[in-house]
Design a protein around this motif. Structure first.
Motif, PDB file in Angstrom:
ATOM      1  N   GLN A  46      82.077  75.678 107.731  1.00 44.68           N
ATOM      2  CA  GLN A  46      81.748  75.746 109.157  1.00 44.68           C
ATOM      3  C   GLN A  46      81.739  77.217 109.607  1.00 44.68           C
ATOM      4  O   GLN A  46      82.750  77.898 109.527  1.00 44.68           O
ATOM      5  N   GLY A  47      80.580  77.686 110.069  1.00 42.61           N
ATOM      6  CA  GLY A  47      80.440  79.075 110.469  1.00 42.61           C
ATOM      7  C   GLY A  47      80.712  79.279 111.951  1.00 42.61           C
ATOM      8  O   GLY A  47      80.349  78.450 112.787  1.00 42.61           O
ATOM      9  N   PHE A  48      81.363  80.384 112.267  1.00 35.63           N
ATOM     10  CA  PHE A  48      81.685  80.750 113.644  1.00 35.63           C
ATOM     11  C   PHE A  48      81.268  82.196 113.889  1.00 35.63           C
ATOM     12  O   PHE A  48      81.592  83.076 113.073  1.00 35.63           O
ATOM     13  N   ASP A  49      80.591  82.449 115.008  1.00 31.50           N
ATOM     14  CA  ASP A  49      80.222  83.817 115.354  1.00 31.50           C
ATOM     15  C   ASP A  49      81.470  84.663 115.563  1.00 31.50           C
ATOM     16  O   ASP A  49      82.501  84.176 116.040  1.00 31.50           O
ATOM     17  N   ASP A  50      81.375  85.934 115.234  1.00 32.30           N
ATOM     18  CA  ASP A  50      82.500  86.846 115.435  1.00 32.30           C
ATOM     19  C   ASP A  50      82.777  87.085 116.914  1.00 32.30           C
ATOM     20  O   ASP A  50      83.923  87.305 117.309  1.00 32.30           O
ATOM     21  N   THR A  51      81.717  87.056 117.731  1.00 28.71           N
ATOM     22  CA  THR A  51      81.867  87.254 119.172  1.00 28.71           C
ATOM     23  C   THR A  51      80.979  86.269 119.921  1.00 28.71           C
ATOM     24  O   THR A  51      80.014  85.740 119.362  1.00 28.71           O
ATOM     25  N   MET A  52      81.301  86.021 121.172  1.00 25.18           N
ATOM     26  CA  MET A  52      80.443  85.240 122.061  1.00 25.18           C
ATOM     27  C   MET A  52      80.749  85.659 123.493  1.00 25.18           C
ATOM     28  O   MET A  52      81.789  86.265 123.774  1.00 25.18           O
ATOM     29  N   VAL A  53      79.827  85.346 124.391  1.00 23.97           N
ATOM     30  CA  VAL A  53      79.976  85.735 125.790  1.00 23.97           C
ATOM     31  C   VAL A  53      80.264  84.498 126.634  1.00 23.97           C
ATOM     32  O   VAL A  53      79.570  83.486 126.530  1.00 23.97           O
ATOM     33  N   LEU A  54      81.315  84.600 127.453  1.00 20.78           N
ATOM     34  CA  LEU A  54      81.676  83.537 128.385  1.00 20.78           C
ATOM     35  C   LEU A  54      82.058  84.184 129.703  1.00 20.78           C
ATOM     36  O   LEU A  54      82.894  85.099 129.720  1.00 20.78           O
ATOM     37  N   SER A  55      81.451  83.746 130.787  1.00 16.46           N
ATOM     38  CA  SER A  55      81.725  84.290 132.118  1.00 16.46           C
ATOM     39  C   SER A  55      81.575  85.816 132.136  1.00 16.46           C
ATOM     40  O   SER A  55      82.415  86.534 132.664  1.00 16.46           O
ATOM     41  N   ASP A  56      80.475  86.280 131.496  1.00 19.24           N
ATOM     42  CA  ASP A  56      80.137  87.713 131.462  1.00 19.24           C
ATOM     43  C   ASP A  56      81.154  88.562 130.708  1.00 19.24           C
ATOM     44  O   ASP A  56      81.175  89.785 130.857  1.00 19.24           O
ATOM     45  N   ARG A  57      82.019  87.929 129.915  1.00 27.81           N
ATOM     46  CA  ARG A  57      82.977  88.677 129.098  1.00 27.81           C
ATOM     47  C   ARG A  57      82.700  88.402 127.622  1.00 27.81           C
ATOM     48  O   ARG A  57      82.409  87.265 127.229  1.00 27.81           O
ATOM     49  N   THR A  58      82.799  89.427 126.815  1.00 30.16           N
ATOM     50  CA  THR A  58      82.650  89.259 125.374  1.00 30.16           C
ATOM     51  C   THR A  58      83.999  88.851 124.789  1.00 30.16           C
ATOM     52  O   THR A  58      84.999  89.562 124.951  1.00 30.16           O
ATOM     53  N   LEU A  59      84.011  87.710 124.123  1.00 27.93           N
ATOM     54  CA  LEU A  59      85.223  87.195 123.492  1.00 27.93           C
ATOM     55  C   LEU A  59      85.112  87.380 121.980  1.00 27.93           C
ATOM     56  O   LEU A  59      84.027  87.268 121.401  1.00 27.93           O
ATOM     57  N   ARG A  60      86.255  87.642 121.343  1.00 26.04           N
ATOM     58  CA  ARG A  60      86.282  87.821 119.891  1.00 26.04           C
ATOM     59  C   ARG A  60      87.000  86.648 119.233  1.00 26.04           C
ATOM     60  O   ARG A  60      87.943  86.080 119.784  1.00 26.04           O
ATOM     61  N   LEU A  61      86.538  86.312 118.049  1.00 24.41           N
ATOM     62  CA  LEU A  61      87.165  85.231 117.290  1.00 24.41           C
ATOM     63  C   LEU A  61      88.559  85.655 116.853  1.00 24.41           C
ATOM     64  O   LEU A  61      88.733  86.649 116.143  1.00 24.41           O
ATOM     65  N   ASN A  62      89.558  84.894 117.266  1.00 23.87           N
ATOM     66  CA  ASN A  62      90.952  85.208 116.940  1.00 23.87           C
ATOM     67  C   ASN A  62      91.376  84.603 115.606  1.00 23.87           C
ATOM     68  O   ASN A  62      92.204  85.163 114.899  1.00 23.87           O
ATOM     69  N   GLY A  63      90.816  83.446 115.260  1.00 22.73           N
ATOM     70  CA  GLY A  63      91.171  82.802 114.010  1.00 22.73           C
ATOM     71  C   GLY A  63      90.535  81.431 113.906  1.00 22.73           C
ATOM     72  O   GLY A  63      89.998  80.894 114.880  1.00 22.73           O
ATOM     73  N   LEU A  64      90.583  80.869 112.709  1.00 29.74           N
ATOM     74  CA  LEU A  64      90.036  79.537 112.428  1.00 29.74           C
ATOM     75  C   LEU A  64      91.118  78.674 111.808  1.00 29.74           C
ATOM     76  O   LEU A  64      91.923  79.150 111.001  1.00 29.74           O
ATOM     77  N   GLY A  65      91.134  77.385 112.165  1.00 27.23           N
ATOM     78  CA  GLY A  65      92.094  76.461 111.589  1.00 27.23           C
ATOM     79  C   GLY A  65      91.488  75.102 111.338  1.00 27.23           C
ATOM     80  O   GLY A  65      90.675  74.620 112.136  1.00 27.23           O
TER      81      GLY A  65
END
Length: 212
Positions: A46-65
């Protein structure tokens, strides 16, 4: 630098990126971004982007479980934050938008997730707080129940937007009106990273923190 040196440097960069991606697939670690090379973290395919934008803020992937028991794999969860952290208390107190993204891996009634969510809130909150959250928990439960059946490939987002609240989104479609209160989203996060998480291994993966 001549053309041969440039080609050699580019090849080395690609080899480093490939090695990092293999390690990420083996251990569920977020992959550090290499300049000029688009990458994504991956766990159990399962692939996850390193970053994404939510409410005009760039969020970074903290971890996968991974949420699973024995050979049964239910979903892979990814936690996105504005400021990655390995500390649950810091994440729970963090201001700003957040996203929990679940990538479903098996067919199952959505009511099973509803039951797990109710139990998780109850396990991680004292009775007086649980009483304050009860009506909002039922709003989220109603949204989950409306799904009916999860199928492999479904993507469920639990988003928090400051000033609006918690929103449930399935495959890009909003399922419910925002549920108010940052206290409510904290309660949802505790199911995954609280003192009594639904899955300790999943918690550990979500708390890896993004690579520098």
């Amino acid at each position: 630098m001549n053309s041969t040196s440039i080609a050699t440097l580019a090849l080395r960069q690609l080899m480093v990126a490939a090695a990092l991606m293999l390690l990420s697939g083996a251990f569920g670690l977020p992959v550090p971004v290499q300049p000029g090379i688009a990458q994504a973290a991956k766990l159990e395919g399962q692939g996850f982007d390193d970053t994404m934008v939510l409410s005009d803020r760039t969020l970074r992937l903290n971890g996968l479980g991974l949420r699973g028991v024995a050979w049964v794999k239910a979903f892979v969860a990814g936690l996105y934050l504005a400021a990655p952290s390995r500390e649950p208390s810091q994440i729970l107190a963090m201001q700003g938008p957040k996203r929990l993204r679940l990538k479903v891996m098996l067919e199952a009634p959505s009511i099973e997730m509803t039951k797990s969510m109710r139990r998780g809130v109850q396990r991680n909150e004292p009775a007086e707080v649980h009483a304050q959250l009860r009506d909002r928990v039922e709003l989220l439960a109603s949204g989950l129940d409306s799904i009916g059946t999860f199928r492999p490939g479904d993507v469920l987002d639990l988003d928090f937007v400051p000033g609006q609240g918690t929103q449930l989104v399935l495959n890009g479609k909003v399922l419910s009106k925002p549920i108010a209160g940052d206290d409510f989203y904290r309660a949802i996060l505790k199911i995954f990273i609280g003192e009594r998480p639904v899955d300790k291994r999943m918690k550990a993966g979500l708390l890896r923190g993004a690579a520098a």
